[in-house]
Design a protein around this motif. Structure first.
Motif, PDB file in Angstrom:
ATOM      1  N   GLY A 161     -13.759 -19.336 -20.517  1.00  0.00           N
ATOM      2  CA  GLY A 161     -14.785 -18.914 -19.579  1.00  0.00           C
ATOM      3  C   GLY A 161     -15.383 -17.557 -19.888  1.00  0.00           C
ATOM      4  N   LEU A 162     -14.749 -16.804 -20.796  1.00  0.00           N
ATOM      5  CA  LEU A 162     -15.253 -15.477 -21.152  1.00  0.00           C
ATOM      6  C   LEU A 162     -15.976 -15.456 -22.496  1.00  0.00           C
ATOM      7  CD1 LEU A 162     -12.262 -13.221 -20.005  1.00  0.00           C
ATOM      8  CD2 LEU A 162     -14.352 -13.824 -18.753  1.00  0.00           C
ATOM      9  N   VAL A 163     -16.212 -16.631 -23.081  1.00  0.00           N
ATOM     10  CA  VAL A 163     -16.909 -16.688 -24.373  1.00  0.00           C
ATOM     11  C   VAL A 163     -18.292 -16.052 -24.257  1.00  0.00           C
ATOM     12  CG1 VAL A 163     -18.002 -18.235 -26.045  1.00  0.00           C
ATOM     13  CG2 VAL A 163     -15.664 -18.662 -25.322  1.00  0.00           C
ATOM     14  N   ASN A 164     -18.985 -16.285 -23.145  1.00  0.00           N
ATOM     15  CA  ASN A 164     -20.334 -15.731 -22.996  1.00  0.00           C
ATOM     16  C   ASN A 164     -20.336 -14.210 -23.075  1.00  0.00           C
ATOM     17  OD1 ASN A 164     -21.627 -18.173 -22.831  1.00  0.00           O
ATOM     18  ND2 ASN A 164     -21.588 -18.272 -20.596  1.00  0.00           N
ATOM     19  N   ALA A 165     -19.272 -13.572 -22.582  1.00  0.00           N
ATOM     20  CA  ALA A 165     -19.189 -12.118 -22.683  1.00  0.00           C
ATOM     21  C   ALA A 165     -19.096 -11.691 -24.146  1.00  0.00           C
ATOM     22  CB  ALA A 165     -17.976 -11.608 -21.902  1.00  0.00           C
ATOM     23  N   SER A 166     -18.366 -12.471 -24.957  1.00  0.00           N
ATOM     24  CA  SER A 166     -18.281 -12.177 -26.384  1.00  0.00           C
ATOM     25  C   SER A 166     -19.615 -12.437 -27.076  1.00  0.00           C
ATOM     26  CB  SER A 166     -17.176 -13.014 -27.031  1.00  0.00           C
ATOM     27  OG  SER A 166     -15.902 -12.666 -26.523  1.00  0.00           O
ATOM     28  N   VAL A 167     -20.350 -13.450 -26.606  1.00  0.00           N
ATOM     29  CA  VAL A 167     -21.679 -13.714 -27.156  1.00  0.00           C
ATOM     30  C   VAL A 167     -22.584 -12.508 -26.930  1.00  0.00           C
ATOM     31  CG1 VAL A 167     -23.771 -15.115 -26.893  1.00  0.00           C
ATOM     32  CG2 VAL A 167     -21.522 -16.222 -26.922  1.00  0.00           C
ATOM     33  N   GLN A 168     -22.534 -11.934 -25.729  1.00  0.00           N
ATOM     34  CA  GLN A 168     -23.364 -10.761 -25.443  1.00  0.00           C
ATOM     35  C   GLN A 168     -22.953  -9.576 -26.321  1.00  0.00           C
ATOM     36  OE1 GLN A 168     -26.091 -10.929 -23.555  1.00  0.00           O
ATOM     37  NE2 GLN A 168     -25.544 -13.108 -23.336  1.00  0.00           N
ATOM     38  N   LYS A 169     -21.668  -9.434 -26.576  1.00  0.00           N
ATOM     39  CA  LYS A 169     -21.187  -8.375 -27.463  1.00  0.00           C
ATOM     40  C   LYS A 169     -21.730  -8.576 -28.875  1.00  0.00           C
ATOM     41  CE  LYS A 169     -16.875  -6.422 -29.316  1.00  0.00           C
ATOM     42  NZ  LYS A 169     -15.389  -6.524 -29.318  1.00  0.00           N
ATOM     43  N   PHE A 170     -21.756  -9.826 -29.331  1.00  0.00           N
ATOM     44  CA  PHE A 170     -22.260 -10.147 -30.667  1.00  0.00           C
ATOM     45  C   PHE A 170     -23.752  -9.847 -30.762  1.00  0.00           C
ATOM     46  CE2 PHE A 170     -23.832 -13.433 -33.732  1.00  0.00           C
ATOM     47  CZ  PHE A 170     -23.227 -12.915 -34.868  1.00  0.00           C
ATOM     48  N   ILE A 171     -24.500 -10.240 -29.742  1.00  0.00           N
ATOM     49  CA  ILE A 171     -25.944  -9.972 -29.725  1.00  0.00           C
ATOM     50  C   ILE A 171     -26.200  -8.468 -29.758  1.00  0.00           C
ATOM     51  CG2 ILE A 171     -28.039 -10.145 -28.328  1.00  0.00           C
ATOM     52  CD1 ILE A 171     -27.029 -12.875 -27.363  1.00  0.00           C
ATOM     53  N   ALA A 172     -25.417  -7.701 -28.979  1.00  0.00           N
ATOM     54  CA  ALA A 172     -25.582  -6.249 -28.960  1.00  0.00           C
ATOM     55  C   ALA A 172     -25.317  -5.652 -30.335  1.00  0.00           C
ATOM     56  CB  ALA A 172     -24.648  -5.640 -27.918  1.00  0.00           C
ATOM     57  N   TRP A 173     -24.287  -6.154 -31.026  1.00  0.00           N
ATOM     58  CA  TRP A 173     -23.998  -5.655 -32.381  1.00  0.00           C
ATOM     59  C   TRP A 173     -25.174  -5.941 -33.306  1.00  0.00           C
ATOM     60  CZ3 TRP A 173     -23.918  -8.612 -36.814  1.00  0.00           C
ATOM     61  CH2 TRP A 173     -23.612  -7.902 -37.993  1.00  0.00           C
ATOM     62  N   CYS A 174     -25.719  -7.151 -33.229  1.00  0.00           N
ATOM     63  CA  CYS A 174     -26.847  -7.517 -34.092  1.00  0.00           C
ATOM     64  C   CYS A 174     -28.010  -6.547 -33.905  1.00  0.00           C
ATOM     65  CB  CYS A 174     -27.301  -8.946 -33.793  1.00  0.00           C
ATOM     66  SG  CYS A 174     -26.152 -10.235 -34.311  1.00  0.00           S
ATOM     67  N   LYS A 175     -28.301  -6.235 -32.648  1.00  0.00           N
ATOM     68  CA  LYS A 175     -29.439  -5.365 -32.368  1.00  0.00           C
ATOM     69  C   LYS A 175     -29.165  -3.923 -32.788  1.00  0.00           C
ATOM     70  CE  LYS A 175     -31.183  -8.095 -28.485  1.00  0.00           C
ATOM     71  NZ  LYS A 175     -31.406  -8.148 -27.009  1.00  0.00           N
ATOM     72  N   GLN A 176     -27.974  -3.430 -32.495  1.00  0.00           N
ATOM     73  CA  GLN A 176     -27.654  -2.034 -32.769  1.00  0.00           C
ATOM     74  C   GLN A 176     -27.452  -1.762 -34.257  1.00  0.00           C
ATOM     75  OE1 GLN A 176     -24.230  -1.308 -30.337  1.00  0.00           O
ATOM     76  NE2 GLN A 176     -25.345  -1.605 -28.399  1.00  0.00           N
ATOM     77  N   SER A 177     -26.979  -2.769 -34.984  1.00  0.00           N
ATOM     78  CA  SER A 177     -26.661  -2.563 -36.400  1.00  0.00           C
ATOM     79  C   SER A 177     -27.894  -2.599 -37.285  1.00  0.00           C
ATOM     80  CB  SER A 177     -25.680  -3.637 -36.873  1.00  0.00           C
ATOM     81  OG  SER A 177     -26.324  -4.915 -36.882  1.00  0.00           O
TER      82      SER A 177
END
Length: 293
Positions: A161-177
Motif C-alpha cells: 500500500g506504500l508503493v505509491n509513496a516510493s513512486v513519488q520519491k522516484f519521480i522527485a529524484w528524476c526531476k531533481q537529478s
C-alpha cells in the motif's frame, strides 16, 4: 487427435509435478516447506512457484501447509489420546496456544477443546480460497522476444500500500537529478515476490524507467539495472493495477499448464502502457510479462 493426446500428456506431466509437491508436504509437515524448497522439488522457478501453487491448489502455499498441520492436530485431538493444546500449537507451527486456538476455530468452527469433546468435520470443506482464483478469463496470450532494457530503478521495500509513496520519491529524484528520461521512455515495475503471500515488511518492488545514460551516484538509492531479454508470455491487464492479480492468476491456472512452456528463473514484470493518474483507472493498460525458457 494427436494434438489432443499431446495436450493431455502435457497437462498430466504438470499435474504429476504438483502431486509430488503435495505428497511431499503431507509427508514432511514438520520439515522445511518453504517456497524455495518446494519449487526445487517440482523443478519450477522460485519466482513463479507461489503463484503456480495458488492457481493449481486454490490457496497460497503457507495457507495450505497451515491447513494440513491443523488437520493433523484435529485428528490427534479427535482420537482422544493425551495431547495437550500447547503441544498441538507447537506441532502446527504456532508460537502460542492462543494463536493456534484462533486459527483452529476459524477452520473447524470449534475451539480445540470443544472439537476434542465432539469432533465435527463439516467446516473442514470451507477452505480459504483466494477469491479471484475462480474467475474465468479469456486471455489473449502472446509469445514475444523481449529485448533487454536498461532502466533506472528504485527498490520499494515494505507494505504494498506504500508503493505509491516510493513512486513519488522516484519521480522527485528524476526531476531533481536532471536525469529525467524522455517522455517516450517506458515505465516498468518488477515485483520480486507476491503481495498476496509475502509478509508486508518483506515485499520488494522495483519502480523502473528506461534510460540511455548512466545513473549518477545519488543518495536516493536509485540504481541502474537491466531487465534481461528473452522469450516472454505477454497478457494485457485493463483497469486499476490494484486488481492486476485478477489477470495474473488465470495465466498460471489456465494457460500455463496446457502451454508446454517452462518459466524462466526471473520474476514477472509489468510494462505500464497507459497508467496516468489523471485518467480513470478503468482505462489503464498494463502488459504483464512472464519470462519463459
Amino acid at each position: 487427435m494427436a494434438q489432443l493426446a499431446q495436450l493431455t500428456g502435457i497437462m498430466h506431466d504438470y499435474a504429476k509435478r504438483f502431486e509430488a509437491v503435495l505428497a511431499h508436504i503431507a509427508a514432511n509437515l514438520a520439515g522445511d516447506l518453504s517456497v524455495e524448497t518446494l519449487a526445487r522439488l517440482a523443478n519450477f522457478s522460485k519466482f513463479h512457484f507461489h503463484r503456480q501453487f495458488a492457481a493449481y491448489v486454490g490457496m497460497p502455499v503457507s495457507r495450505y501447509v497451515q491447513l494440513m498441520r491443523l488437520q493433523v492436530s484435529a485428528r490427534r485431538l479427535a482420537s482422544r489420546e493425551p495431547y495437550p493444546v500447547l503441544d498441538a500449537a507447537f506441532d502446527a507451527g504456532f508460537d502460542s496456544p492462543e494463536a493456534f486456538s484462533r486459527a483452529f476455530k476459524r477452520v473447524f468452527g470449534l475451539s480445540p477443546s470443544a472439537f476434542r469433546r465432539r469432533p465435527n468435520w463439516h467446516a473442514w470443506s470451507a477452505h480459504f480460497v483466494v477469491p479471484y482464483l475462480s474467475r474465468k478469463l479469456t486471455m489473449q496470450v502472446q509469445i514475444v522476444d523481449f529485448s533487454a532494457v536498461r532502466v533506472a530503478a528504485l527498490e520499494h521495500l515494505g507494505p504494498p500500500g506504500l508503493v505509491n509513496a516510493s513512486v513519488q520519491k522516484f519521480i522527485a529524484w528524476c526531476k531533481q537529478s536532471g536525469q529525467f528520461p524522455p517522455a517516450s521512455s517506458r515505465i516498468f515495475g518488477i515485483p520480486h515476490n507476491n503481495p498476496d503471500t509475502t509478509p508486508e515488511d518483506e515485499f520488494r518492488f522495483d519502480i523502473c524507467r528506461e534510460i540511455t545514460e548512466p545513473i549518477a551516484p545519488n543518495a536516493c538509492g536509485v540504481r541502474e539495472i537491466v531487465i534481461p531479454g528473452g522469450r516472454c508470455a505477454v497478457v494485457r491487464h485493463t483497469g486499476s493495477t490494484d486488481h492486476i492479480g485478477e489477470t495474473i492468476y488465470p495465466i498460471y491456472r489456465d494457460w500455463l499448464p496446457s502451454s508446454a512452456e517452462e518459466l524462466r528463473d526471473h520474476p514477472l514484470f509489468f510494462h505500464y502502457v497507459s497508467v496516468c493518474l489523471e485518467a480513470p483507472p478503468d482505462s489503464w493498460q498494463t502488459d504483464i510479462y512472464i519470462p519463459l525458457v
